[in-house]
Scaffold this active site. Structure first.
Site, mmCIF file in Angstrom:
data_model
loop_
_atom_site.group_PDB
_atom_site.id
_atom_site.type_symbol
_atom_site.label_atom_id
_atom_site.label_comp_id
_atom_site.label_asym_id
_atom_site.label_seq_id
_atom_site.Cartn_x
_atom_site.Cartn_y
_atom_site.Cartn_z
ATOM 1 N N TYR A 131 37.729 38.575 34.657
ATOM 2 C CA TYR A 131 37.386 38.374 36.061
ATOM 3 C C TYR A 131 36.761 39.656 36.596
ATOM 4 C CZ TYR A 131 38.002 37.852 41.098
ATOM 5 O OH TYR A 131 37.787 37.813 42.459
ATOM 6 N N HIS A 132 35.626 39.529 37.276
ATOM 7 C CA HIS A 132 34.835 40.679 37.707
ATOM 8 C C HIS A 132 35.302 41.161 39.075
ATOM 9 C CE1 HIS A 132 31.627 43.465 38.068
ATOM 10 N NE2 HIS A 132 30.829 42.902 37.186
#
Length: 390
Positions: A131-132
């Protein structure tokens, strides 16, 4: 007044003839400023606006750190250019030195921890899907930990725009950051390398809601095709408080999102640099039946795993103050299961994010219910084969 006495002292100095006119002009400007500008009011404004300056200056300092690494790479290359022809391992020294620097930054500022490093193979390939956060600090720290403790280099897929930033290309080359195609990434994994991809890319980094940590992968299937083509296990990754260290303002978010969707230019202000606790969790490797699985099934499985990691490790809604408190708390990383009201809020927000909510008419994809209106922005069908990036 001390300034007036200082000006008078400068006027009494016997300056050389060629400097005298310039000194007189300078002293006239200083005299005018002292007589007509309210210095006390300027001092008041400085203290009033200082917190805002600090919030927006920290991202600039981050860029300076990266440029410091770029300068180091250039100096290192020129200083040892003769030896490099005979001993290519000198670049490994540069990589370890930079990794040590970022490892120190992570330990000092974020109390960074890496959990699940035993899930990273000592040899052979693996694909990290993560997840960024607003800025990929956790990826920098992860790369450093793997270089120092595993003696392995983590290759990364970066968004195309970072290769257009002046001076960054040598650093990207040193740490194997690429905007590679599906075929190139598949080949890298077949060669036995570690690779990390954020399917959400810049869109998820800038426009994901810190209150719900919503996953914005759109219709991207590129990473799933890489997994199937390389027959590589997937290591899901999530970092606690990755959206609390740096954030994007809520005001104008829809407008900046519209600009990005139309131009792919990440034109969105970033503020922060908060010393929140950051803990990267690496999940158990996920294996697929590569001969029969489809890209859509791979995406669904990996997305569900990332959502479950958010549910398990992130306290929602996201809070900068809580993240800072965790940074200085000895129990920062432990979930408080006895806190039922907070758990209920977290579950509700995750349900808004799509966790455990499936379409009544199709099992092919989870529904992602965003908390805010997307202002008519639709997923781009042209992005199906895109990989995302750091």
């Amino acid at each position: 007044m001390a300034i007036s006495e200082w000006i008078q002292t400068l006027q009494d100095v016997a300056w050389p003839g060629f400097l005298q006119p310039h000194v007189e002009v300078l002293l006239l400007w200083i005299t005018w400023a002292v007589d007509y500008i309210d210095l006390d009011y300027l001092e008041y404004l400085l203290w009033l606006l200082l917190p805002f300056f600090i919030l927006f200056i920290f991202p600039i300092f981050l860029v300076f750190f990266i440029y410091g690494c770029v300068i180091f790479v250039h100096i290192y290359g020129h200083r040892h250019q003769i030896r490099e022809a005979y001993h290519t391992s000198y670049w490994e020294g540069a990589r370890v030195a930079i990794a040590s620097f970022w490892d120190g930054v992570g330990n000092v500022w974020h109390g960074y921890e890496l959990r699940g490093i035993e899930n990273v193979p000592d040899e052979g390939s693996a694909l990290f899907i993560y997840y960024h956060g607003c800025l990929p600090l956790d990826v920098y720290y992860l790369i450093s930990k793997l270089v120092i403790h595993k003696n392995r280099s983590l290759h990364c897929v970066g968004d195309k725009f970072i290769f257009k930033i002046p001076g960054w290309r040598p650093l990207c080359k040193l740490f194997s950051i690429t905007s590679g195609t599906v075929e190139e990434c598949t080949e890298e994994l077949k060669e036995g390398n570690l690779l990390c991809i954020a399917p959400g890319g810049v869109r998820e980094a800038l426009f994901s809601d810190p209150n719900v940590y919503d996953i914005l992968w759109g219709k991207r299937l590129g990473f799933a095709k890489v997994i199937i083509g390389s027959k590589t296990p997937v290591i899901p990754m999530f970092t606690e408080n990755c959206r609390e260290s740096f954030r994007t303002p809520e005001w104008g978010r829809s407008f900046f999102r519209w600009i990005y969707e139309k131009t792919k230019i990440p034109l969105c202000p970033i503020y922060g640099g908060f010393p929140v606790k950051m803990i990267t969790h690496l999940g158990k490797p996920i294996y697929f039946d590569f001969d029969t699985v489809t890209p859509e099934e791979v995406r669904k499985t990996v997305k569900r795993e990332i959502r479950m990691m958010i549910k398990e490790h992130q306290r929602l809604p996201g809070s900068v103050w809580r993240g800072i408190a965790q940074r200085w708390s000895s129990t920062s990383s432990k979930k408080k299961n006895s806190d039922e009201p907070e758990q209920a809020v977290s579950i509700e927000l995750l349900q808004r994010n799509g966790a455990g909510t499936t379409s009544p008419t199709s099992d092919s994809e989870d529904i992602v219910v965003l908390r805010r209106d997307r202002s008519g922005v639709e997923d781009d069908d042209d992005e199906v084969d895109e990989l995302g990036g750091i």
